[in-house]
Scaffold this active site. Structure first.
Site, PDB file in Angstrom:
ATOM      1  N   TYR A 112       1.318 -31.683  52.617  1.00 54.75           N
ATOM      2  CA  TYR A 112       1.312 -31.836  54.107  1.00 54.75           C
ATOM      3  C   TYR A 112       0.810 -33.194  54.588  1.00 54.75           C
ATOM      4  O   TYR A 112       1.327 -33.772  55.429  1.00 54.75           O
ATOM      5  CB  TYR A 112       0.901 -30.538  54.803  1.00 54.75           C
ATOM      6  CG  TYR A 112       1.576 -29.426  54.735  1.00 54.75           C
ATOM      7  CD1 TYR A 112       2.884 -29.378  55.659  1.00 54.75           C
ATOM      8  CD2 TYR A 112       1.261 -28.223  54.174  1.00 54.75           C
ATOM      9  CE1 TYR A 112       3.873 -28.344  55.591  1.00 54.75           C
ATOM     10  CE2 TYR A 112       2.221 -27.044  54.257  1.00 54.75           C
ATOM     11  CZ  TYR A 112       3.359 -27.359  54.898  1.00 54.75           C
ATOM     12  OH  TYR A 112       4.399 -26.211  55.086  1.00 54.75           O
ATOM     13  N   GLU A 135      -5.855 -24.938  62.066  1.00 57.11           N
ATOM     14  CA  GLU A 135      -5.461 -25.934  63.213  1.00 57.11           C
ATOM     15  C   GLU A 135      -4.368 -27.067  62.483  1.00 57.11           C
ATOM     16  O   GLU A 135      -4.888 -27.371  61.616  1.00 57.11           O
ATOM     17  CB  GLU A 135      -6.781 -26.507  63.687  1.00 57.11           C
ATOM     18  CG  GLU A 135      -7.784 -25.701  64.487  1.00 57.11           C
ATOM     19  CD  GLU A 135      -8.607 -24.929  63.592  1.00 57.11           C
ATOM     20  OE1 GLU A 135      -8.926 -25.422  62.492  1.00 57.11           O
ATOM     21  OE2 GLU A 135      -9.148 -23.958  63.992  1.00 57.11           O
TER      22      GLU A 135
END
Length: 188
Positions: A112, A135
């Site tokens: 990611y 988050e």
């Protein structure tokens, strides 16, 4: 003491520290998850909350307004699209029970990160119990796809030289026992 190995994590996982627990790393055709050499790759669930400015107010950590987020269920699609330069909250599939003499640190996965997606999770304090609220920041000018039920970050377990005097459970931490995505709050 120090950083804990796969052997220790497996033993503790089998004792309920991580539920569900995946005893090996799964990585074919998915963003990897499960037990690794010196950590555990956690999975993001299929529930997301995306920050929005539609009907939003002010982002205030002391008085968070739920109008600032929209709920997204990725159960059917298998993913959530985080808008450009935006932010989402999610939760782990795993439920954690951290031992009193352990602190866990969570770092985003490189798969990611290489796409401009930053994962931030605060430390799992000694004797914390619950799902982890994750988050996720999309720092790119493009929509970002986050795959539900796949790896999102890696947890490292650090054992202290001795047990702490006061644990998160002792303090009656405000996020203790959380299930699902938990929005910001302060004790009153």
């Amino acid at each position: 003491m120090g950083l804990k190995s796969d052997k220790w994590i497996r033993e503790m996982g089998q004792k309920g520290m991580i539920e569900p627990f995946c005893e090996k790393q799964i990585g074919k055709n998915v963003v990897s998850y499960g037990l690794s050499s010196y950590g555990y790759d956690i999975r993001v669930g299929n529930e997301f909350m995306i920050f929005t400015n539609i009907g939003a107010t002010l982002v205030d950590p002391k008085s968070f307004d739920e109008k600032n987020v929209i709920e997204v269920d990725a159960a059917e699609s298998g993913y959530c699209l985080v808008p450009p330069n935006s932010f989402a909250l999610a939760r782990t599939m795993e439920y954690f029970r951290i031992p009193r003499n352990v602190l866990a640190i969570c770092l985003g996965k490189s798969t990611y990160a290489r796409c401009g997606i930053i994962v931030n999770v605060t430390p799992f304090e000694p004797e914390f119990e619950g799902h982890i609220t994750i988050e996720i920041s999309n720092t790119t000018p493009l929509p970002a796809k986050i795959y539900a039920n796949e790896g999102i970050a890696q947890v490292l377990f650090l054992e202290g030289d001795e047990a702490c005097e006061v644990s998160y459970k002792d303090k009656k931490g405000k996020y203790q026992g959380q299930r699902g995505i938990t929005l910001p709050k302060v004790l009153k």
